[in-house]
Design a protein around this motif. Structure first.
Motif, PDB file in Angstrom:
ATOM      1  N   PRO A 242       0.802  -1.186   0.115  1.00  0.00           N
ATOM      2  CA  PRO A 242       0.019   0.107   0.037  1.00  0.00           C
ATOM      3  C   PRO A 242       0.756   1.433   0.132  1.00  0.00           C
ATOM      4  CG  PRO A 242      -0.851  -1.487   1.489  1.00  0.00           C
ATOM      5  CD  PRO A 242       0.516  -2.018   1.213  1.00  0.00           C
ATOM      6  N   ILE A 243       1.813   1.463   0.622  1.00  0.00           N
ATOM      7  CA  ILE A 243       2.817   2.544   0.821  1.00  0.00           C
ATOM      8  C   ILE A 243       3.595   2.782  -0.648  1.00  0.00           C
ATOM      9  CG2 ILE A 243       4.751   3.619   1.902  1.00  0.00           C
ATOM     10  CD1 ILE A 243       3.920   2.322   4.535  1.00  0.00           C
ATOM     11  N   SER A 244       3.987   1.890  -1.159  1.00  0.00           N
ATOM     12  CA  SER A 244       4.665   1.931  -2.566  1.00  0.00           C
ATOM     13  C   SER A 244       3.783   1.882  -3.808  1.00  0.00           C
ATOM     14  CB  SER A 244       5.960   0.703  -2.559  1.00  0.00           C
ATOM     15  OG  SER A 244       4.935  -0.631  -2.683  1.00  0.00           O
ATOM     16  N   ARG A 245       2.544   1.706  -3.450  1.00  0.00           N
ATOM     17  CA  ARG A 245       1.628   1.591  -4.763  1.00  0.00           C
ATOM     18  C   ARG A 245       1.706   2.840  -5.655  1.00  0.00           C
ATOM     19  NH1 ARG A 245      -4.654   1.044  -2.981  1.00  0.00           N
ATOM     20  NH2 ARG A 245      -3.673  -0.842  -1.903  1.00  0.00           N
ATOM     21  N   PRO A 246       2.012   4.194  -5.250  1.00  0.00           N
ATOM     22  CA  PRO A 246       2.273   4.915  -6.210  1.00  0.00           C
ATOM     23  C   PRO A 246       3.485   4.761  -7.081  1.00  0.00           C
ATOM     24  CG  PRO A 246       1.875   6.257  -4.133  1.00  0.00           C
ATOM     25  CD  PRO A 246       1.767   4.826  -3.940  1.00  0.00           C
ATOM     26  N   THR A 247       4.512   4.304  -6.655  1.00  0.00           N
ATOM     27  CA  THR A 247       5.816   4.126  -7.606  1.00  0.00           C
ATOM     28  C   THR A 247       5.551   2.521  -8.195  1.00  0.00           C
ATOM     29  OG1 THR A 247       7.177   4.704  -5.673  1.00  0.00           O
ATOM     30  CG2 THR A 247       8.271   3.363  -7.308  1.00  0.00           C
ATOM     31  N   LEU A 248       4.581   1.925  -7.956  1.00  0.00           N
ATOM     32  CA  LEU A 248       4.343   0.651  -8.679  1.00  0.00           C
ATOM     33  C   LEU A 248       3.493   0.875  -9.820  1.00  0.00           C
ATOM     34  CD1 LEU A 248       3.695  -2.012  -5.924  1.00  0.00           C
ATOM     35  CD2 LEU A 248       5.551  -1.689  -7.227  1.00  0.00           C
ATOM     36  N   SER A 249       2.556   2.108  -9.498  1.00  0.00           N
ATOM     37  CA  SER A 249       1.776   2.494 -10.911  1.00  0.00           C
ATOM     38  C   SER A 249       2.458   2.967 -11.657  1.00  0.00           C
ATOM     39  CB  SER A 249       0.576   3.576 -10.025  1.00  0.00           C
ATOM     40  OG  SER A 249      -0.301   3.000  -8.927  1.00  0.00           O
ATOM     41  N   VAL A 250       3.362   4.002 -11.331  1.00  0.00           N
ATOM     42  CA  VAL A 250       4.434   4.452 -12.490  1.00  0.00           C
ATOM     43  C   VAL A 250       4.952   3.537 -13.309  1.00  0.00           C
ATOM     44  CG1 VAL A 250       6.208   6.057 -12.760  1.00  0.00           C
ATOM     45  CG2 VAL A 250       4.770   6.799 -11.077  1.00  0.00           C
ATOM     46  N   LEU A 251       5.687   2.604 -12.556  1.00  0.00           N
ATOM     47  CA  LEU A 251       6.397   1.488 -13.214  1.00  0.00           C
ATOM     48  C   LEU A 251       5.341   0.791 -14.075  1.00  0.00           C
ATOM     49  CD1 LEU A 251       8.539  -0.361 -10.553  1.00  0.00           C
ATOM     50  CD2 LEU A 251       9.340   0.911 -12.402  1.00  0.00           C
ATOM     51  N   LEU A 252       4.124   0.557 -13.840  1.00  0.00           N
ATOM     52  CA  LEU A 252       2.920  -0.117 -14.759  1.00  0.00           C
ATOM     53  C   LEU A 252       2.930   0.706 -15.920  1.00  0.00           C
ATOM     54  CD1 LEU A 252       0.797  -2.381 -14.715  1.00  0.00           C
ATOM     55  CD2 LEU A 252      -0.620  -0.934 -13.610  1.00  0.00           C
ATOM     56  N   ILE A 253       2.739   1.835 -15.792  1.00  0.00           N
ATOM     57  CA  ILE A 253       2.390   2.895 -16.776  1.00  0.00           C
ATOM     58  C   ILE A 253       3.622   2.801 -17.983  1.00  0.00           C
ATOM     59  CG2 ILE A 253       1.985   5.043 -17.724  1.00  0.00           C
ATOM     60  CD1 ILE A 253       0.323   5.412 -15.063  1.00  0.00           C
ATOM     61  N   PHE A 254       4.897   2.914 -17.262  1.00  0.00           N
ATOM     62  CA  PHE A 254       6.028   3.070 -18.314  1.00  0.00           C
ATOM     63  C   PHE A 254       6.184   1.560 -18.861  1.00  0.00           C
ATOM     64  CE2 PHE A 254       8.094   6.532 -15.625  1.00  0.00           C
ATOM     65  CZ  PHE A 254       7.547   7.565 -16.568  1.00  0.00           C
ATOM     66  N   PHE A 255       5.903   0.446 -18.042  1.00  0.00           N
ATOM     67  CA  PHE A 255       6.195  -0.921 -18.754  1.00  0.00           C
ATOM     68  C   PHE A 255       5.152  -1.306 -19.780  1.00  0.00           C
ATOM     69  CE2 PHE A 255       8.077  -2.718 -14.628  1.00  0.00           C
ATOM     70  CZ  PHE A 255       9.272  -2.353 -14.874  1.00  0.00           C
ATOM     71  N   PHE A 256       3.843  -0.799 -19.655  1.00  0.00           N
ATOM     72  CA  PHE A 256       2.907  -0.818 -20.806  1.00  0.00           C
ATOM     73  C   PHE A 256       3.226   0.140 -22.118  1.00  0.00           C
ATOM     74  CE2 PHE A 256      -0.547   0.249 -23.110  1.00  0.00           C
ATOM     75  CZ  PHE A 256      -1.496  -0.744 -22.919  1.00  0.00           C
ATOM     76  N   ILE A 257       3.739   1.335 -21.873  1.00  0.00           N
ATOM     77  CA  ILE A 257       4.337   2.233 -22.954  1.00  0.00           C
ATOM     78  C   ILE A 257       5.353   1.522 -23.563  1.00  0.00           C
ATOM     79  CG2 ILE A 257       4.848   4.169 -23.897  1.00  0.00           C
ATOM     80  CD1 ILE A 257       3.129   5.694 -21.500  1.00  0.00           C
ATOM     81  N   TRP A 258       6.532   1.186 -22.874  1.00  0.00           N
ATOM     82  CA  TRP A 258       7.769   0.763 -23.409  1.00  0.00           C
ATOM     83  C   TRP A 258       7.630  -0.732 -24.094  1.00  0.00           C
ATOM     84  CZ3 TRP A 258      10.935   1.410 -18.276  1.00  0.00           C
ATOM     85  CH2 TRP A 258      11.271   2.435 -18.117  1.00  0.00           C
ATOM     86  N   THR A 259       6.433  -1.662 -23.586  1.00  0.00           N
ATOM     87  CA  THR A 259       6.274  -2.745 -24.414  1.00  0.00           C
ATOM     88  C   THR A 259       5.467  -2.623 -25.657  1.00  0.00           C
ATOM     89  OG1 THR A 259       6.328  -3.895 -22.148  1.00  0.00           O
ATOM     90  CG2 THR A 259       5.364  -5.139 -24.065  1.00  0.00           C
ATOM     91  N   TRP A 260       4.446  -1.771 -25.653  1.00  0.00           N
ATOM     92  CA  TRP A 260       3.815  -1.209 -26.664  1.00  0.00           C
ATOM     93  C   TRP A 260       4.568  -0.730 -27.817  1.00  0.00           C
ATOM     94  CZ3 TRP A 260      -1.640  -1.315 -27.708  1.00  0.00           C
ATOM     95  CH2 TRP A 260      -1.955  -0.541 -28.753  1.00  0.00           C
ATOM     96  N   ASN A 261       5.605   0.096 -27.602  1.00  0.00           N
ATOM     97  CA  ASN A 261       6.310   0.427 -28.564  1.00  0.00           C
ATOM     98  C   ASN A 261       7.555  -0.330 -29.090  1.00  0.00           C
ATOM     99  OD1 ASN A 261       5.067   2.987 -28.698  1.00  0.00           O
ATOM    100  ND2 ASN A 261       5.940   3.763 -27.126  1.00  0.00           N
ATOM    101  N   GLU A 262       7.781  -1.332 -28.602  1.00  0.00           N
ATOM    102  CA  GLU A 262       8.963  -2.446 -28.793  1.00  0.00           C
ATOM    103  C   GLU A 262       8.727  -3.063 -30.307  1.00  0.00           C
ATOM    104  OE1 GLU A 262      11.580  -3.161 -27.730  1.00  0.00           O
ATOM    105  OE2 GLU A 262      11.651  -2.442 -25.842  1.00  0.00           O
ATOM    106  N   PHE A 263       9.722  -3.282 -31.110  1.00  0.00           N
ATOM    107  CA  PHE A 263       9.738  -3.482 -32.453  1.00  0.00           C
ATOM    108  C   PHE A 263      10.518  -4.555 -32.753  1.00  0.00           C
ATOM    109  CE2 PHE A 263      11.669  -3.156 -36.615  1.00  0.00           C
ATOM    110  CZ  PHE A 263      10.602  -3.184 -37.375  1.00  0.00           C
TER     111      PHE A 263
END
Length: 295
Positions: A209-230
């Protein structure tokens, strides 16, 4: 007011600009000009993509790439949509990026909890190993992974790409979260232990619960990075039915030699899903980035 201040302090009163605004210095105007120029350089490609997506080939040939379209033409968008079966490619990208981002965040959290809070032996060397894994170029992974997936029957399967990207993203997430969990307040962990909480309960009821904001940022970055992989999807997803959006755009451009308007339409359609995702989670991203500044 200024006269009263001068009488009390014995110093001449100085006039302030209204609203507490200070006078702009030349360096401030220079920085503002650089910011404006940088913003224009970033916006220019998006402008070209949007404008040329709604032009006909004849309109593009006569007016050029910078002019606005005389009439809105959706021929390029329709042509690209039908050629690549765009909904299928969007689903493939959404499925791969979504599964990778969730799995990578969970694995990163478990690894970082063991390294940063569990204080395993050789913690510094393990973190250094994860850092070196992030520095390894993807081209070096293609040859061994190709034969490995061929031997286990995962070649041309979306799960091969999911496995590779989960490991890559989790390596970065572990390296980042290990330093964050290494500074986790020991008082909170000791209080939870005194209350009889196990390590598993401490992880999910205290640390998560305390680290949820950091985990949310990682989740968003991982999604965008994986989407753009070629490169990796291009190598391991050979059939048309398994291709992602970036691969479909590039393969179609090289195979069919599309015109500029259809190419712009494909780029626009490829940007829209990630843009929508970013706008939906923009508040989550902002809260996650600024959460560390508030104690």
């Amino acid at each position: 007011m200024h006269a009263t201040t001068a009488i009390v302090t014995g110093k001449p009163a100085t006039s302030r600009p209204r609203g507490g605004m200070t006078k702009k210095r030349p360096i401030d105007w220079l920085m503002l000009a650089l910011v404006v120029i940088g913003a224009l350089l970033i916006i220019a490609p998006f402008y070209l993509v949007v404008v040329n997506s709604f032009k006909s080939p004849v309109d593009y040939a006569t007016s050029g790439p910078l002019a606005l379209p005389e009439t809105l033409d959706f021929g390029g968008i329709i042509k690209f949509w039908e050629r690549v079966n765009f909904p299928e490619k969007v689903w493939n990208s959404l499925f791969i990026a979504g599964v990778v981002s969730v799995l990578a965040v969970v694995i990163s959290m478990l690894n970082a909890f063991a390294i940063g809070i569990g204080r395993v032996r050789g913690r510094s060397w393990i973190v250094l190993l994860f850092l070196l894994a992030n520095l390894l170029p993807q081209e070096a992974l293609l040859y061994p992974l190709y034969y490995m997936f061929k031997s286990v029957g995962l070649y041309d399967n979306v799960w091969s790409v999911i496995i590779v990207f989960t490991v890559i993203q989790a390596a970065f997430g572990t390296y980042l979260l290990s330093s964050v969990y290494g500074t986790f307040p020991k008082e909170i962990l000791e209080a939870a232990s005194l209350d009889g909480a196990s390590r598993w309960q401490i992880l999910w009821r205290v640390v998560f619960p305390i680290s949820r904001p950091t985990l949310s940022v990682l989740l968003i970055f991982f999604f965008i990075w994986t989407w753009n992989e070629f490169l990796i999807p291009l190598t391991f997803l050979a059939s048309n039915a398994n291709q992602t959006v970036p691969v479909a755009i590039s393969v179609l451009q090289g195979d069919r030699l599309m015109d500029v308007t259809t190419t712009s339409a494909s780029a626009l359609l490829g940007i829209i899903p990630t843009l929508i995702f970013f706008l939906i989670f923009q508040r989550t991203l902002t809260r996650g980035i600024t959460a560390g500044a508030v104690k």
